[in-house]
Scaffold this active site. Sequence first.
Site, PDB file in Angstrom:
ATOM      1  N   HIS A 132     -49.368 -17.173  54.359  1.00 47.05           N
ATOM      2  CA  HIS A 132     -50.713 -17.144  54.769  1.00 47.05           C
ATOM      3  C   HIS A 132     -51.232 -18.195  55.600  1.00 47.05           C
ATOM      4  CE1 HIS A 132     -54.930 -15.655  55.461  1.00 47.05           C
ATOM      5  NE2 HIS A 132     -55.509 -16.820  54.887  1.00 47.05           N
TER       6      HIS A 132
ATOM      7  N   SER B  15     -56.514 -18.083  59.687  1.00 50.13           N
ATOM      8  CA  SER B  15     -57.557 -17.090  58.359  1.00 50.13           C
ATOM      9  C   SER B  15     -58.975 -16.888  59.089  1.00 50.13           C
ATOM     10  CB  SER B  15     -57.326 -18.007  56.962  1.00 50.13           C
ATOM     11  OG  SER B  15     -57.993 -17.035  56.156  1.00 50.13           O
TER      12      SER B  15
ATOM     13  N   ASP C  64     -49.030 -10.421  53.835  1.00 50.41           N
ATOM     14  CA  ASP C  64     -50.114 -11.661  53.808  1.00 50.41           C
ATOM     15  C   ASP C  64     -50.705 -11.894  52.318  1.00 50.41           C
ATOM     16  OD1 ASP C  64     -52.801 -12.827  53.815  1.00 50.41           O
ATOM     17  OD2 ASP C  64     -52.391 -13.078  56.078  1.00 50.41           O
TER      18      ASP C  64
END
Length: 451
Positions: free
Chosen positions: A396, A235, A331
């Site tokens: 994610h 991330s 995502d």
Amino acid sequence: MPLPAAAKPSASHPEAAQSQGVRARCTTPPPSTQQLWFFPPFSWQGSLCPGQQNGCVPAGMAGPCGGDGDGGGFGPRGGGGGSCWAGGCGDGVPEERRGQRSMCLDGSPPVYHFSPGSGTGANNWVVHMEGGGWCKTAEECAVRKGNFRGSSKFMRALSFSGILGGNEKSNPDFYNWNRVKVRYCDGSSFTGDVETVDTAKNLHYRGFRIWRAIIDDLLAKGMNKAQNAILSGCSAGGLAAMLHCDRFHDLLPATARVKCLSDAGFFVDGKDISGKNYVRSVYKGVIDLHGSAKNLPASCTSKQPPELCFFPQHVVPTLRTPVFLLNAAYDSWQIKNVLVPSAADPKKAWAQCKLDIKSCSSSQLETLQSFRTDFLAALPKPSPSLGMFIDSCFAHCQSGSQDTWLADGSPTVEKTQIGKAVGDWFFERNVSQKIDCPYPCNPTCKNREDD
């Protein structure tokens, strides 16, 4: 100068316990795989072992601070034993290092977890950076001071799994490497560098100093002799892996094989459902608040405004170092925060779809398919050094958990699991550029968000 004995923590305020320039370790007996919990030693002092308050000793006698392994864990998660803590700021900092003053948003010391390499992996390193979004205003950053996203006072022990796992069967290419997880407490993807403290809210914008201080500490621990190394992250940490990729490469030996892995860090420069460039405004706020522009890749900022150089599609083509892009085409974080931010959906028509792709209406699915099309169009042109694993999951971050990295039932694209694809790319065993078919074609997906 000999290290002094560590002071005993206060029972009421253990984080205030201090010693002079000492890193801590716990006296828990070693498990089969060690994990040490460090902070850069040149800017901070103090030591504390949660749950074992009188067991801290100077780092000159460094020992284990827990264990790792698939299904195991550290401290409150079970398995492996105690964990080490460091806090407090004081004198005794070497003069040549005082200018760096790396610290979390609240002024607490930065932290990283370290599991030493062994055998054939003794001179190989994987440095993985934690994710956790960004803060673009002082008010948002002040909220982070009350949790582990902005303060190491709230950090606890964690498990090493996935790319950081220490089991040969479930992480055959990297299990015996020096494995590092860098905790994220600055809110800028490790790019901030403002000397002045926001005294009104007691905020320190020093993310880049954290990154450089930790990398310098790892170089001193032996990474300066690395033969193989990966800078990775998830991330906001995956974005950082790209932003610092060439810099990381240049700090390591010229003879080393150095590459970068971005997991769920390919945030696209696109419009939300209302037609606005919402995420551009977010990134501009982050860069302005944290003073990040000077720490973004010059290969990009020489051609683009700084806020565009937070988008990987403008950065990756300019990099000299090989990069692997691991991302879900749907995502889940980007759909919630880039495609459909709350401001773009005031009536919450997307509320259920944002939680579960299976709850999306037919028109919402059409929008998601358009998002995938735009995402794929933003990817760099294929090259021999570029690796890709773009699955059709609603997920994610997929490199930090064993069940998504390399295990029975892990997500596959073209019959290849993520851990295998990354290993093939790093060791150049095979060209590893895999792009999945559109949703809902892949039954192996594990639809969830991790950090």
